[in-house]
Motif scaffolding. Structure first.
Motif, PDB file in Angstrom:
ATOM      1  N   VAL A  17      -2.544   3.748  -6.603  1.00 17.05           N
ATOM      2  CA  VAL A  17      -2.630   2.442  -5.950  1.00 17.05           C
ATOM      3  C   VAL A  17      -1.460   1.565  -6.365  1.00 17.05           C
ATOM      4  O   VAL A  17      -0.780   0.954  -5.534  1.00 17.05           O
ATOM      5  N   MET A  18      -1.197   1.506  -7.667  1.00 19.12           N
ATOM      6  CA  MET A  18      -0.115   0.663  -8.143  1.00 19.12           C
ATOM      7  C   MET A  18       1.239   1.195  -7.681  1.00 19.12           C
ATOM      8  O   MET A  18       2.130   0.423  -7.338  1.00 19.12           O
ATOM      9  N   HIS A 172      -6.949   1.966   0.019  1.00 16.43           N
ATOM     10  CA  HIS A 172      -6.640   3.393  -0.042  1.00 16.43           C
ATOM     11  C   HIS A 172      -5.152   3.600  -0.327  1.00 16.43           C
ATOM     12  O   HIS A 172      -4.298   3.044   0.369  1.00 16.43           O
ATOM     13  N   PRO A 173      -4.794   4.404  -1.344  1.00 12.86           N
ATOM     14  CA  PRO A 173      -3.379   4.604  -1.680  1.00 12.86           C
ATOM     15  C   PRO A 173      -2.531   5.081  -0.511  1.00 12.86           C
ATOM     16  O   PRO A 173      -1.372   4.678  -0.381  1.00 12.86           O
ATOM     17  N   THR A 174      -3.081   5.925   0.355  1.00 17.29           N
ATOM     18  CA  THR A 174      -2.307   6.419   1.492  1.00 17.29           C
ATOM     19  C   THR A 174      -1.953   5.287   2.445  1.00 17.29           C
ATOM     20  O   THR A 174      -0.814   5.175   2.911  1.00 17.29           O
ATOM     21  N   TYR A 175      -2.923   4.439   2.754  1.00 20.90           N
ATOM     22  CA  TYR A 175      -2.654   3.316   3.654  1.00 20.90           C
ATOM     23  C   TYR A 175      -1.733   2.285   3.000  1.00 20.90           C
ATOM     24  O   TYR A 175      -0.888   1.676   3.676  1.00 20.90           O
ATOM     25  N   LEU A 176      -1.890   2.084   1.697  1.00 24.84           N
ATOM     26  CA  LEU A 176      -1.015   1.142   1.006  1.00 24.84           C
ATOM     27  C   LEU A 176       0.424   1.657   1.001  1.00 24.84           C
ATOM     28  O   LEU A 176       1.376   0.893   1.198  1.00 24.84           O
ATOM     29  N   GLU A 309      -4.495   8.583   8.796  1.00 22.64           N
ATOM     30  CA  GLU A 309      -5.656   9.405   8.453  1.00 22.64           C
ATOM     31  C   GLU A 309      -5.229  10.788   7.967  1.00 22.64           C
ATOM     32  O   GLU A 309      -5.886  11.386   7.124  1.00 22.64           O
ATOM     33  N   LEU A 310      -4.139  11.297   8.521  1.00 22.95           N
ATOM     34  CA  LEU A 310      -3.626  12.606   8.113  1.00 22.95           C
ATOM     35  C   LEU A 310      -2.677  12.493   6.930  1.00 22.95           C
ATOM     36  O   LEU A 310      -2.250  13.498   6.361  1.00 22.95           O
ATOM     37  N   GLY A 311      -2.311  11.259   6.563  1.00 17.91           N
ATOM     38  CA  GLY A 311      -1.433  11.065   5.416  1.00 17.91           C
ATOM     39  C   GLY A 311      -0.017  11.556   5.626  1.00 17.91           C
ATOM     40  O   GLY A 311       0.612  12.047   4.693  1.00 17.91           O
ATOM     41  N   TYR A 364      -9.802  10.132  -4.660  1.00 20.56           N
ATOM     42  CA  TYR A 364     -10.842   9.274  -5.209  1.00 20.56           C
ATOM     43  C   TYR A 364     -11.343   8.374  -4.098  1.00 20.56           C
ATOM     44  O   TYR A 364     -10.594   8.009  -3.194  1.00 20.56           O
ATOM     45  N   ASP A 365     -12.609   8.009  -4.136  1.00 18.40           N
ATOM     46  CA  ASP A 365     -13.157   7.177  -3.075  1.00 18.40           C
ATOM     47  C   ASP A 365     -12.750   5.727  -3.313  1.00 18.40           C
ATOM     48  O   ASP A 365     -13.152   5.106  -4.291  1.00 18.40           O
ATOM     49  N   GLU A 366     -11.955   5.179  -2.402  1.00 17.52           N
ATOM     50  CA  GLU A 366     -11.457   3.826  -2.550  1.00 17.52           C
ATOM     51  C   GLU A 366     -12.565   2.773  -2.463  1.00 17.52           C
ATOM     52  O   GLU A 366     -12.344   1.595  -2.792  1.00 17.52           O
TER      53      GLU A 366
END
Length: 420
Positions: A17-18, A172-176, A309-311, A364-366
């Motif tokens: 996340v960071m 969510h780390p992917t969206y961030l 969604e697919l990253g 991990y579940d955001e």
């Protein structure tokens, strides 16, 4: 998973996340996630939550709350006894349980409510919480009507309490990471987002002998739900608004009960176009009889595409030069080459099949992280910055889409909304 393994996984998740927000200006990317990722343990000072609604979604929330370092479950409530029993099986036997949320509030010992009930109950339960001096975390969509969405915001401010809505993609780390790369200009100017949530099931649940159809299948009735719009589309409308940096100007759409003709009142097939400034568009479809394309967003810019969604992130490839155009260019340059008599003069513009680049997958579940953020907000009495505005606009957009389909005409963004 052991406690040590869990803590290692948690640290890895927070690091992602960071990393996703660092370097681009945390405040610009996601100030809410930055606050949540920095949450600290406080033994004996955990935020005491009362969970209203222990159905499938409520129990998923309970599991994530139990993983947090700054929240604890102090009470459970559900008017349907079998659901309440399943919820109780997840928590300490000492946790109190209630069949009525007002009785739970009156019993005291809470700092905040978690609302995971049918949509039409959200507003009143939030009002009851605010009026009792409690903060509120509420599932999306916010409420069944635009007026109630605004009233929830107004009441939370009047009582000086935090109102947070459960849009987990914002943690969510992917969206961030995707948001960071968009802001860095990697995919150029975004002009269109295509999103879909396709399933192949009736969405109808079996009704036990001790329950009613409206009690179990509330998503299929207009008085308690807007169906696909509030239960699914609101997720992706938030993503669209977030990446386009504004709310839509208007929406047009078509909805129908196309496949599941079983007495339901909500559409099982929707198609909408949300228009934003500068001619940009968010195109959305959702249906319940084909799952081929599932849940996805395609964020399309002049230099590339992000499929969150697919990253994956994909760069645009140079366009193919048609054979006749290439011959014309050769003549102008004085170049000679063999021209096949039967050669193709046109190539079908098929989807790009390059593998793209990974945006990073969160293991991990955001949902856990958003509750840690909520815990910090409750402790400080200050909402996570920017979060409520995103949720409010997404809920309003979902309900406007319903209106546009019902009326069969374009619906413009209201001018009398609460300023968030």
């Amino acid at each position: 998973m052991t406690d040590a393994e869990f803590e290692l996984s948690r640290r890895s998740f927070l690091h992602r996340v960071m990393a996703a927000t660092a370097g681009a200006g945390i405040a610009a990317v996601s100030p809410w996630a930055a606050v949540a990722a920095q949450a600290s343990p406080a033994p004996g000072d955990r935020v005491r939550l009362g969970v209203i609604g222990t159905g499938d979604r409520g129990r998923a929330l309970i599991r994530n709350i139990l993983k947090t370092r700054n929240c604890t479950i102090a009470a459970l409530c559900d008017s349907y006894a079998p659901h309440l029993a399943k919820g109780r099986a997840l928590v300490d036997p000492k946790v109190r349980s209630f069949a009525d949320h007002r009785a739970m509030i009156d019993a005291g010992g809470l700092d905040a409510l978690v609302i995971a009930t049918p949509l039409d109950r959200h507003a009143q339960q939030a009002f009851d919480g605010f009026d009792a001096g409690l903060h509120v975390w509420c599932e999306k969509a916010m409420a069944r009507t635009i007026a109630d969405c605004g009233a929830m915001v107004t009441r939370s401010r009047a009582r000086r309490k935090v109102l947070q809505i459960g849009h987990q993609r914002m943690f969510h780390p992917t969206y961030l990471a995707a948001r960071k790369r968009v802001q860095a200009g990697e995919i150029g100017a975004i002009t269109q987002i295509r999103a879909s949530w396709h399933r192949n099931n009736s969405w109808r649940r079996k009704v036990p002998a001790d329950a009613t159809d409206r009690q179990i299948n509330w998503r299929l009735y207009r008085d308690s739900s807007a169906g696909l719009m509030t239960e699914l589309a609101t997720h992706q409308l938030q993503v669209g608004n977030w990446f386009l940096d504004e709310a839509p100007a208007r929406v047009i759409g078509s909805g129908s009960i196309c496949h599941w003709k079983d007495g339901r009142e909500v559409y099982d097939h929707v198609a909408l176009v949300y228009e934003y400034s500068g001619g940009r568009k968010f195109i959305y479809t959702s249906l319940l009889n084909n799952a081929r394309y599932g849940c996805e967003e395609q964020i399309q810019g002049s230099k590339g595409t992000i499929e969150a969604e697919l990253g994956r992130i994909y760069q645009e490839v140079p366009p193919k030069v048609l054979a006749l155009q290439r011959m014309q260019q050769d003549v102008q340059r004085g170049h000679k080459r063999t021209v096949p008599i039967g050669g193709a003069t046109w190539f079908p513009e098929l989807p790009v099949t390059t593998p793209g680049e990974s945006l990073g997958w969160g293991e991990y579940d955001e949902t856990m992280l958003q509750f840690e953020g909520f815990g910090e907000a409750v402790r400080s009495g200050t909402p996570l910055p920017g979060l409520l505005a995103q949720a409010y606009d997404a809920s309003v957009a979902s309900l406007l889409g319903e209106q546009a389909m019902d009326r069969g005409e374009a619906v413009t963004w209201p001018t009398n909304l609460v300023a968030v």
